[in-house]
Design a protein around this motif. Structure first.
Motif, mmCIF file in Angstrom:
data_model
loop_
_atom_site.group_PDB
_atom_site.id
_atom_site.type_symbol
_atom_site.label_atom_id
_atom_site.label_comp_id
_atom_site.label_asym_id
_atom_site.label_seq_id
_atom_site.Cartn_x
_atom_site.Cartn_y
_atom_site.Cartn_z
ATOM 1 N N LEU A 34 0.916 -1.081 -0.014
ATOM 2 C CA LEU A 34 0.087 -0.086 -0.110
ATOM 3 C C LEU A 34 1.040 1.167 -0.177
ATOM 4 C CD1 LEU A 34 -2.766 1.560 0.011
ATOM 5 C CD2 LEU A 34 -2.727 1.170 2.533
ATOM 6 N N LYS A 35 2.028 1.344 0.598
ATOM 7 C CA LYS A 35 3.012 2.399 0.792
ATOM 8 C C LYS A 35 3.263 3.186 -0.482
ATOM 9 C CE LYS A 35 6.698 4.119 3.324
ATOM 10 N NZ LYS A 35 7.714 3.903 4.126
ATOM 11 N N PRO A 36 3.364 2.463 -1.778
ATOM 12 C CA PRO A 36 3.748 3.282 -2.976
ATOM 13 C C PRO A 36 2.421 3.846 -3.474
ATOM 14 C CG PRO A 36 4.205 0.807 -3.108
ATOM 15 C CD PRO A 36 3.940 0.957 -1.756
ATOM 16 N N ILE A 37 1.302 3.192 -3.336
ATOM 17 C CA ILE A 37 -0.200 3.867 -3.579
ATOM 18 C C ILE A 37 -0.378 5.121 -2.914
ATOM 19 C CG2 ILE A 37 -2.556 3.558 -3.641
ATOM 20 C CD1 ILE A 37 -2.115 0.586 -4.102
ATOM 21 N N MET A 38 -0.309 5.222 -1.519
ATOM 22 C CA MET A 38 -0.258 6.421 -0.829
ATOM 23 C C MET A 38 0.653 7.346 -1.272
ATOM 24 S SD MET A 38 -2.714 5.867 1.441
ATOM 25 C CE MET A 38 -3.708 4.879 0.352
ATOM 26 N N ASN A 39 1.833 7.046 -1.478
ATOM 27 C CA ASN A 39 2.868 8.235 -2.015
ATOM 28 C C ASN A 39 2.358 8.689 -3.168
ATOM 29 O OD1 ASN A 39 4.736 7.964 0.137
ATOM 30 N ND2 ASN A 39 5.846 6.141 -0.755
ATOM 31 N N GLU A 40 1.799 7.637 -4.188
ATOM 32 C CA GLU A 40 1.353 8.459 -5.345
ATOM 33 C C GLU A 40 0.238 9.157 -5.173
ATOM 34 O OE1 GLU A 40 0.406 5.223 -8.134
ATOM 35 O OE2 GLU A 40 2.339 4.165 -7.946
ATOM 36 N N ILE A 41 -0.707 8.860 -4.398
ATOM 37 C CA ILE A 41 -1.852 9.508 -4.015
ATOM 38 C C ILE A 41 -1.239 11.037 -3.491
ATOM 39 C CG2 ILE A 41 -3.870 10.001 -2.603
ATOM 40 C CD1 ILE A 41 -4.299 6.959 -3.103
ATOM 41 N N GLY A 42 -0.477 10.918 -2.604
ATOM 42 C CA GLY A 42 0.037 12.177 -2.012
ATOM 43 C C GLY A 42 0.694 13.021 -3.281
ATOM 44 N N ALA A 43 1.451 12.505 -3.929
ATOM 45 C CA ALA A 43 2.145 13.338 -5.242
ATOM 46 C C ALA A 43 0.888 13.666 -6.032
ATOM 47 C CB ALA A 43 2.965 12.616 -5.857
ATOM 48 N N GLU A 44 0.046 13.020 -6.465
ATOM 49 C CA GLU A 44 -1.124 13.218 -7.431
ATOM 50 C C GLU A 44 -2.001 14.599 -6.885
ATOM 51 O OE1 GLU A 44 -2.833 9.806 -8.938
ATOM 52 O OE2 GLU A 44 -0.838 9.137 -9.454
ATOM 53 N N TYR A 45 -2.358 14.473 -5.550
ATOM 54 C CA TYR A 45 -3.493 15.359 -5.182
ATOM 55 C C TYR A 45 -2.926 16.680 -4.362
ATOM 56 C CZ TYR A 45 -7.197 12.063 -5.909
ATOM 57 O OH TYR A 45 -7.998 11.066 -6.619
ATOM 58 N N GLY A 46 -1.413 16.495 -4.126
ATOM 59 C CA GLY A 46 -0.650 17.673 -3.662
ATOM 60 C C GLY A 46 -1.445 18.279 -2.424
ATOM 61 N N GLU A 47 -1.722 19.600 -2.612
ATOM 62 C CA GLU A 47 -2.353 20.384 -1.478
ATOM 63 C C GLU A 47 -3.756 19.876 -1.273
ATOM 64 O OE1 GLU A 47 -0.624 22.891 0.103
ATOM 65 O OE2 GLU A 47 1.144 22.062 -1.098
ATOM 66 N N LYS A 48 -4.631 19.163 -2.040
ATOM 67 C CA LYS A 48 -5.702 18.888 -1.769
ATOM 68 C C LYS A 48 -6.026 17.730 -0.554
ATOM 69 C CE LYS A 48 -7.289 19.658 -6.545
ATOM 70 N NZ LYS A 48 -7.826 19.116 -7.696
ATOM 71 N N VAL A 49 -5.047 17.143 -0.721
ATOM 72 C CA VAL A 49 -5.110 15.811 0.309
ATOM 73 C C VAL A 49 -3.576 15.691 1.206
ATOM 74 C CG1 VAL A 49 -5.405 13.443 0.832
ATOM 75 C CG2 VAL A 49 -6.808 14.653 -1.102
ATOM 76 N N THR A 50 -3.842 15.767 2.350
ATOM 77 C CA THR A 50 -2.550 15.316 3.166
ATOM 78 C C THR A 50 -2.456 14.043 3.476
ATOM 79 O OG1 THR A 50 -2.867 17.525 4.264
ATOM 80 C CG2 THR A 50 -1.469 15.823 5.484
ATOM 81 N N VAL A 51 -1.573 13.235 3.119
ATOM 82 C CA VAL A 51 -1.308 11.797 3.435
ATOM 83 C C VAL A 51 -0.278 11.543 4.489
ATOM 84 C CG1 VAL A 51 -0.495 9.613 2.360
ATOM 85 C CG2 VAL A 51 -1.684 11.408 1.020
ATOM 86 N N LEU A 52 -0.768 10.659 5.671
ATOM 87 C CA LEU A 52 -0.086 10.447 6.842
ATOM 88 C C LEU A 52 0.055 8.841 7.013
ATOM 89 C CD1 LEU A 52 -1.972 13.150 9.235
ATOM 90 C CD2 LEU A 52 0.006 13.499 8.041
ATOM 91 N N GLU A 53 0.957 8.695 7.713
ATOM 92 C CA GLU A 53 1.360 7.201 7.956
ATOM 93 C C GLU A 53 1.495 6.932 9.416
ATOM 94 O OE1 GLU A 53 4.602 3.913 6.566
ATOM 95 O OE2 GLU A 53 5.104 5.931 6.568
ATOM 96 N N VAL A 54 0.838 6.025 9.904
ATOM 97 C CA VAL A 54 1.105 5.622 11.265
ATOM 98 C C VAL A 54 1.407 4.246 11.576
ATOM 99 C CG1 VAL A 54 -0.064 5.400 13.699
ATOM 100 C CG2 VAL A 54 -0.678 7.226 12.035
ATOM 101 N N ASP A 55 2.757 3.986 12.350
ATOM 102 C CA ASP A 55 2.941 2.574 12.589
ATOM 103 C C ASP A 55 2.351 2.152 13.849
ATOM 104 O OD1 ASP A 55 4.716 0.411 13.645
ATOM 105 O OD2 ASP A 55 6.082 0.719 12.084
#
Length: 103
Positions: A34-55
């Motif tokens: 899932l991590k690369p998908i979340m990175n892509e979404i973060g890059a594609e949506y830019g300022e519209k969506v903040t993407v955070l990761e919690v271990d």
């Protein structure tokens, strides 16, 4: 994607707008997928969506607060409040469809 923990989730979670919070663990194979998908979404949506990761291993309090029982779990927050939850690995389109309802 910004890595957060029990101590700093609140300050990194925007009070206005959208945030995807990915709850996982380093040893979890679906989380690694899932991590690369979340990175892509973060890059594609830019300022519209903040993407955070919690271990979840490092931040059990946060995982418990949001009822995370399985990994990966992705919560969508709107204006600082959780509004949607996806449990388990999903294709990128599932997250894009989810965001499309709010963007």
């Amino acid at each position: 994607m910004i890595r957060v923990n029990d101590a700093n989730l609140t300050e990194n979670l925007p009070s206005q707008g959208l945030a995807l919070v990915d709850f996982g663990a380093v040893w979890c194979p679906p989380c690694k997928m899932l991590k690369p998908i979340m990175n892509e979404i973060g890059a594609e949506y830019g300022e519209k969506v903040t993407v955070l990761e919690v271990d979840c291993d490092e931040s059990p309090e946060t995982a418990s607060t949001y009822g995370v029982m399985s990994m990966p779990t992705v919560l969508l927050f709107r204006d600082g409040q959780p509004v949607e939850k996806l449990v388990g690995f999903r294709p990128k389109s599932a997250y894009e469809n989810l965001l499309a309802k709010y963007v």
